[in-house]
Design a protein around this motif. Structure first.
Motif, PDB file in Angstrom:
ATOM      1  N   LEU A  99       0.821  -1.219   0.000  1.00  0.00           N
ATOM      2  CA  LEU A  99       0.000   0.000   0.000  1.00  0.00           C
ATOM      3  C   LEU A  99       0.852   1.265   0.000  1.00  0.00           C
ATOM      4  N   SER A 100       1.962   1.266   0.760  1.00  0.00           N
ATOM      5  CA  SER A 100       2.781   2.489   0.845  1.00  0.00           C
ATOM      6  C   SER A 100       3.488   2.753  -0.475  1.00  0.00           C
ATOM      7  N   GLY A 101       4.180   1.719  -0.986  1.00  0.00           N
ATOM      8  CA  GLY A 101       4.927   1.908  -2.229  1.00  0.00           C
ATOM      9  C   GLY A 101       4.004   2.218  -3.397  1.00  0.00           C
ATOM     10  N   PHE A 142       9.037  -2.080  -7.739  1.00  0.00           N
ATOM     11  CA  PHE A 142       9.332  -3.513  -7.593  1.00  0.00           C
ATOM     12  C   PHE A 142       8.552  -4.104  -6.433  1.00  0.00           C
ATOM     13  N   ASP A 143       8.018  -5.291  -6.643  1.00  0.00           N
ATOM     14  CA  ASP A 143       7.474  -6.033  -5.500  1.00  0.00           C
ATOM     15  C   ASP A 143       7.818  -7.499  -5.642  1.00  0.00           C
ATOM     16  N   GLU A 144       8.379  -8.076  -4.585  1.00  0.00           N
ATOM     17  CA  GLU A 144       8.833  -9.463  -4.735  1.00  0.00           C
ATOM     18  C   GLU A 144       7.704 -10.476  -4.604  1.00  0.00           C
ATOM     19  N   GLN A 145       6.533 -10.031  -4.122  1.00  0.00           N
ATOM     20  CA  GLN A 145       5.333 -10.882  -4.137  1.00  0.00           C
ATOM     21  C   GLN A 145       5.490 -12.186  -3.387  1.00  0.00           C
ATOM     22  N   ALA A 182       4.055 -14.824   2.027  1.00  0.00           N
ATOM     23  CA  ALA A 182       4.031 -14.545   3.470  1.00  0.00           C
ATOM     24  C   ALA A 182       3.878 -13.044   3.744  1.00  0.00           C
ATOM     25  N   GLN A 183       4.182 -12.190   2.752  1.00  0.00           N
ATOM     26  CA  GLN A 183       4.100 -10.737   2.963  1.00  0.00           C
ATOM     27  C   GLN A 183       2.730 -10.255   2.531  1.00  0.00           C
ATOM     28  N   ARG A 184       1.722 -10.552   3.333  1.00  0.00           N
ATOM     29  CA  ARG A 184       0.370 -10.255   2.894  1.00  0.00           C
ATOM     30  C   ARG A 184      -0.232  -9.065   3.647  1.00  0.00           C
ATOM     31  N   LEU A 185       0.620  -8.283   4.284  1.00  0.00           N
ATOM     32  CA  LEU A 185       0.102  -7.210   5.131  1.00  0.00           C
ATOM     33  C   LEU A 185      -0.856  -6.276   4.391  1.00  0.00           C
ATOM     34  N   SER A 186      -0.471  -5.869   3.180  1.00  0.00           N
ATOM     35  CA  SER A 186      -1.320  -4.916   2.450  1.00  0.00           C
ATOM     36  C   SER A 186      -2.592  -5.565   1.929  1.00  0.00           C
ATOM     37  N   ARG A 187      -2.621  -6.913   1.922  1.00  0.00           N
ATOM     38  CA  ARG A 187      -3.825  -7.599   1.441  1.00  0.00           C
ATOM     39  C   ARG A 187      -4.605  -8.202   2.604  1.00  0.00           C
ATOM     40  N   GLY A 246      -9.012  -2.547   6.397  1.00  0.00           N
ATOM     41  CA  GLY A 246      -9.592  -1.597   5.434  1.00  0.00           C
ATOM     42  C   GLY A 246     -10.213  -0.339   6.021  1.00  0.00           C
ATOM     43  N   LEU A 247      -9.865   0.002   7.250  1.00  0.00           N
ATOM     44  CA  LEU A 247     -10.456   1.219   7.835  1.00  0.00           C
ATOM     45  C   LEU A 247      -9.728   2.459   7.331  1.00  0.00           C
ATOM     46  N   THR A 248     -10.481   3.500   7.074  1.00  0.00           N
ATOM     47  CA  THR A 248      -9.911   4.807   6.724  1.00  0.00           C
ATOM     48  C   THR A 248     -10.240   5.715   7.913  1.00  0.00           C
ATOM     49  N   SER A 250      12.821  -9.339  -6.905  1.00  0.00           N
ATOM     50  CA  SER A 250      13.218  -8.951  -5.550  1.00  0.00           C
ATOM     51  C   SER A 250      14.466  -8.073  -5.595  1.00  0.00           C
ATOM     52  N   VAL A 251      14.460  -6.954  -4.881  1.00  0.00           N
ATOM     53  CA  VAL A 251      15.651  -6.104  -4.821  1.00  0.00           C
ATOM     54  C   VAL A 251      16.581  -6.677  -3.755  1.00  0.00           C
ATOM     55  N   THR A 252      17.831  -6.887  -4.147  1.00  0.00           N
ATOM     56  CA  THR A 252      18.768  -7.494  -3.194  1.00  0.00           C
ATOM     57  C   THR A 252      19.695  -6.456  -2.559  1.00  0.00           C
ATOM     58  N   HIS A 309       2.424   1.747  10.027  1.00  0.00           N
ATOM     59  CA  HIS A 309       1.124   1.125  10.222  1.00  0.00           C
ATOM     60  C   HIS A 309       0.097   2.086   9.587  1.00  0.00           C
ATOM     61  N   SER A 310      -1.135   1.647   9.422  1.00  0.00           N
ATOM     62  CA  SER A 310      -2.227   2.509   8.933  1.00  0.00           C
ATOM     63  C   SER A 310      -2.009   3.050   7.528  1.00  0.00           C
ATOM     64  N   ALA A 311      -1.417   2.241   6.662  1.00  0.00           N
ATOM     65  CA  ALA A 311      -1.158   2.728   5.305  1.00  0.00           C
ATOM     66  C   ALA A 311      -2.433   2.862   4.461  1.00  0.00           C
ATOM     67  N   VAL A 312      -3.530   2.229   4.879  1.00  0.00           N
ATOM     68  CA  VAL A 312      -4.807   2.472   4.186  1.00  0.00           C
ATOM     69  C   VAL A 312      -5.263   3.893   4.522  1.00  0.00           C
ATOM     70  N   SER A 313      -5.368   4.163   5.807  1.00  0.00           N
ATOM     71  CA  SER A 313      -5.869   5.469   6.252  1.00  0.00           C
ATOM     72  C   SER A 313      -5.017   6.617   5.721  1.00  0.00           C
ATOM     73  N   LEU A 314      -3.705   6.396   5.666  1.00  0.00           N
ATOM     74  CA  LEU A 314      -2.799   7.500   5.335  1.00  0.00           C
ATOM     75  C   LEU A 314      -2.501   7.610   3.838  1.00  0.00           C
TER      76      LEU A 314
HETATM   77  C1  LIG Z   1      -4.840  -7.212  11.233  1.00  0.00           C
HETATM   78  C2  LIG Z   1      -4.445  -5.900  10.615  1.00  0.00           C
HETATM   79  C3  LIG Z   1      -5.407  -4.950  10.370  1.00  0.00           C
HETATM   80  C4  LIG Z   1      -5.053  -3.715   9.819  1.00  0.00           C
HETATM   81  N1  LIG Z   1      -6.038  -2.815   9.582  1.00  0.00           N
HETATM   82  C5  LIG Z   1      -5.736  -1.623   9.039  1.00  0.00           C
HETATM   83  C6  LIG Z   1      -6.764  -0.691   8.792  1.00  0.00           C
HETATM   84  O1  LIG Z   1      -7.921  -0.946   9.049  1.00  0.00           O
HETATM   85  N2  LIG Z   1      -6.421   0.501   8.255  1.00  0.00           N
HETATM   86  C7  LIG Z   1      -5.113   0.824   7.972  1.00  0.00           C
HETATM   87  O2  LIG Z   1      -4.864   1.945   7.519  1.00  0.00           O
HETATM   88  N3  LIG Z   1      -4.119  -0.061   8.178  1.00  0.00           N
HETATM   89  C8  LIG Z   1      -4.392  -1.275   8.701  1.00  0.00           C
HETATM   90  N4  LIG Z   1      -3.407  -2.189   8.903  1.00  0.00           N
HETATM   91  C9  LIG Z   1      -2.029  -1.832   8.545  1.00  0.00           C
HETATM   92  C10 LIG Z   1      -1.756  -1.930   7.049  1.00  0.00           C
HETATM   93  O3  LIG Z   1      -2.070  -3.207   6.580  1.00  0.00           O
HETATM   94  C11 LIG Z   1      -0.279  -1.606   6.813  1.00  0.00           C
HETATM   95  O4  LIG Z   1      -0.023  -0.296   7.276  1.00  0.00           O
HETATM   96  C12 LIG Z   1       0.120  -1.677   5.356  1.00  0.00           C
HETATM   97  O5  LIG Z   1      -0.177  -2.894   4.763  1.00  0.00           O
HETATM   98  C13 LIG Z   1       1.615  -1.398   5.212  1.00  0.00           C
HETATM   99  O6  LIG Z   1       1.884  -1.333   3.846  1.00  0.00           O
HETATM  100  P1  LIG Z   1       3.363  -1.231   3.322  1.00  0.00           P
HETATM  101  O7  LIG Z   1       3.273  -1.094   1.855  1.00  0.00           O
HETATM  102  O8  LIG Z   1       4.077  -0.168   4.073  1.00  0.00           O
HETATM  103  O9  LIG Z   1       4.056  -2.585   3.753  1.00  0.00           O
HETATM  104  P2  LIG Z   1       3.804  -4.069   3.173  1.00  0.00           P
HETATM  105  O10 LIG Z   1       2.374  -4.335   3.021  1.00  0.00           O
HETATM  106  O11 LIG Z   1       4.607  -4.987   4.015  1.00  0.00           O
HETATM  107  O12 LIG Z   1       4.410  -3.996   1.714  1.00  0.00           O
HETATM  108  C14 LIG Z   1       5.786  -4.092   1.476  1.00  0.00           C
HETATM  109  C15 LIG Z   1       5.964  -4.782   0.144  1.00  0.00           C
HETATM  110  O13 LIG Z   1       7.353  -4.798  -0.138  1.00  0.00           O
HETATM  111  C16 LIG Z   1       7.668  -6.005  -0.799  1.00  0.00           C
HETATM  112  N5  LIG Z   1       9.095  -6.260  -0.577  1.00  0.00           N
HETATM  113  C17 LIG Z   1       9.728  -6.519   0.590  1.00  0.00           C
HETATM  114  N6  LIG Z   1      11.053  -6.657   0.398  1.00  0.00           N
HETATM  115  C18 LIG Z   1      11.252  -6.483  -0.935  1.00  0.00           C
HETATM  116  C19 LIG Z   1      12.400  -6.513  -1.769  1.00  0.00           C
HETATM  117  N7  LIG Z   1      13.613  -6.722  -1.265  1.00  0.00           N
HETATM  118  N8  LIG Z   1      12.247  -6.335  -3.108  1.00  0.00           N
HETATM  119  C20 LIG Z   1      11.024  -6.113  -3.647  1.00  0.00           C
HETATM  120  N9  LIG Z   1       9.896  -6.061  -2.884  1.00  0.00           N
HETATM  121  C21 LIG Z   1      10.010  -6.233  -1.566  1.00  0.00           C
HETATM  122  C22 LIG Z   1       6.772  -7.048  -0.146  1.00  0.00           C
HETATM  123  O14 LIG Z   1       6.519  -8.106  -1.028  1.00  0.00           O
HETATM  124  C23 LIG Z   1       5.511  -6.238   0.152  1.00  0.00           C
HETATM  125  O15 LIG Z   1       4.533  -6.410  -0.849  1.00  0.00           O
HETATM  126  C24 LIG Z   1      -3.705  -3.429   9.483  1.00  0.00           C
HETATM  127  C25 LIG Z   1      -2.737  -4.402   9.709  1.00  0.00           C
HETATM  128  C26 LIG Z   1      -3.102  -5.629  10.276  1.00  0.00           C
HETATM  129  C27 LIG Z   1      -2.062  -6.654  10.522  1.00  0.00           C
END
Ligand SMILES: Cc1cc2nc3c(=O)[nH]c(=O)nc-3n(C[C@H](O)[C@H](O)[C@H](O)COP(=O)(O)OP(=O)(O)OC[C@H]3O[C@@H](n4cnc5c(N)ncnc54)[C@H](O)[C@@H]3O)c2cc1C
Length: 373
Positions: free
Chosen positions: A13-15, A33-36, A39-44, A48-50, A186-188, A337-342
């Motif tokens: 979500l952030s990137g 780039f996203d390595e997909q 296990a990295q399912r945080l953004s999925r 979903g709260l804003t 994946s970026v190394t 944290h909160s990358a949906v809201s922000l």
């Molecule tokens: C249970 C739960 C509920 C939540 N509810 C909310 C909510 O309601 N509202 C809200 O705003 N937030 C919520 N969040 C938080 C939100 O999910 C995170 O803030 C957000 O997903 C962070 O996004 P990100 O892109 O920073 O990190 P990530 O989602 O971790 O994305 C990082 C990406 O980088 C990729 N990556 C990593 N290393 C490499 C590499 N070397 N090369 C290439 N790609 C790489 C990974 O594959 C990944 O896709 C919740 C979190 C949890 C656990």
């Protein structure tokens, strides 16, 4: 070797939000780039709260940042939907945090007063009010509320979305505006060059660029360590549970229970310090179900169908990190944290700041260095 203007590492979500923001600004050739890794399912795997309510009680800059983001959400969503044709499933009817008993009701009321003052300091509103039990129940006529619920704090001015659609739409908008999304790569390493550029090594190739954005969630720390930077984040697991579909009765989310557009209830928001373990546990599900039933006892009649865990990127004070590295100011790090809201602020504040077009006065409060004392 291919040369581009900007490389973003991490398509969560952030990137993806910052990629879209940079593409809107015609920032040149941008690669995302996203390595997909599954296990990295945080953004999925989030709720979903804003949301701005209750955030930043001990951190005025964060409270104001969250309020700014929420105010921007409706226009951000409308533009993104128009641009991509995605339906983000945004419901903008408000949000609530219920209270159990009188003590918690009083604590919620005190939190509102505190955050009202914090937002007023910068001329911002904080449109949150307490509802007594009957007023809260009237807003959700389709659900019976539990006997111990004493009321709730409520705002009309926030909502929830489908986070999968949000992620897809931002990646789509980025590409529609000429950006390149490279998934499964994946970026190394990030290697600074003497001429001020950077060589990015990936699992498949090498690239040269002028600016780098590291938004790789928990993958960021590993990329930053060789550059001599310790990223101040830690893993915190959260688990979510989903029910079978029901008639849609909730028009707004309550902090730990929301009903999606298709009628499923989602229950969750556990917080556990468990390193990088995203498995679900019976204990957390039991606790979450108990909390949900205390709020809506009728949920006992509904079957749970799925549950999952994902690992939050948490900072010691809960607020985001947006930092340009001291030694390499063309490398920007974001971890939050909160990358949906922000998400909207990636367009209005973060992308312009990366481009050197002005700095919102709150951004300096979010440096990685604030923890190095
Ligand atoms: C249970 C739960 C509920 C939540 N509810 C909310 C909510 O309601 N509202 C809200 O705003 N937030 C919520 N969040 C938080 C939100 O999910 C995170 O803030 C957000 O997903 C962070 O996004 P990100 O892109 O920073 O990190 P990530 O989602 O971790 O994305 C990082 C990406 O980088 C990729 N990556 C990593 N290393 C490499 C590499 N070397 N090369 C290439 N790609 C790489 C990974 O594959 C990944 O896709 C919740 C979190 C949890 C656990």
């Amino acid at each position: 070797m291919r040369s581009v203007d900007i490389i973003i590492i991490g398509g969560g979500l952030s990137g993806s939000a910052v990629a879209y923001g940079l593409a809107r600004k015609n920032a040149g050739k941008v690669l995302l780039f996203d390595e997909q890794l599954s296990a990295q399912r945080l953004s999925r795997g989030n709720f979903g709260l804003t949301w701005f309510m209750c955030k930043g009680g001990n951190n005025p800059a964060y409270a104001q940042w969250c309020r700014m983001a929420t105010r921007a959400w409706p226009n951000f969503a409308a533009e993104l939907e128009e641009e991509t044709g995605y339906d983000l499933e945004l419901e903008w009817n408000g949000g609530a945090i219920h209270a159990i008993g009188e003590e918690q009701f009083a604590a919620h009321a005190a939190s509102i007063e505190n955050l009202k003052k914090i937002c007023a300091e910068v001329g911002m509103d904080y449109p949150v009010r307490m509802l007594n039990r009957a007023e809260f129940a009237d807003l959700i006529p389709g659900m019976t509320i539990g006997e111990q619920v004493s009321g709730a704090m409520f705002t009309e001015d926030q909502g929830h979305v489908n986070p999968l659609k949000l992620l897809g739409a931002m990646r789509c908008a980025f590409q529609k505006r000429g950006g390149t999304y490279l998934c499964g790569e994946s970026v190394t390493s990030v290697s600074p060059q003497k001429n001020g550029t950077f060589i990015i090594h990936t699992s498949m190739d090498q690239y040269c660029c002028d600016k780098v954005i590291i938004a790789a969630g928990h993958g960021s720390a590993k990329l930053l360590a060789p550059l001599g930077v310790k990223l101040n984040i830690y893993p915190q697991r959260g688990q979510l549970m989903v029910t079978e579909r029901q008639k849609k009765v909730m028009t707004f989310p309550v902090l730990a229970v929301r009903q999606t557009k298709d009628g499923s209830f989602m229950v969750g928001l556990s917080t556990e310090d468990t390193a990088h373990d995203s498995r679900v546990t019976v204990e957390a599900m039991k606790n979450q179900a108990t909390g949900a039933l205390q709020l809506f006892p009728d949920l006992a009649k509904v079957n749970w169908t799925r549950a999952w865990g994902s690992v939050r990127v948490m900072t010691p004070d809960g607020a985001p990190i947006y930092s340009k590295l001291e030694e390499y100011p063309d490398i920007t790090v974001m971890a939050l944290h909160s990358a949906v809201s922000l998400a909207p602020l990636k367009l209005s504040a973060i992308a312009p700041w990366i481009m050197g077009e002005g700095e919102d006065k709150l951004i300096s409060s979010f440096s990685n260095g604030r923890f190095n004392v």
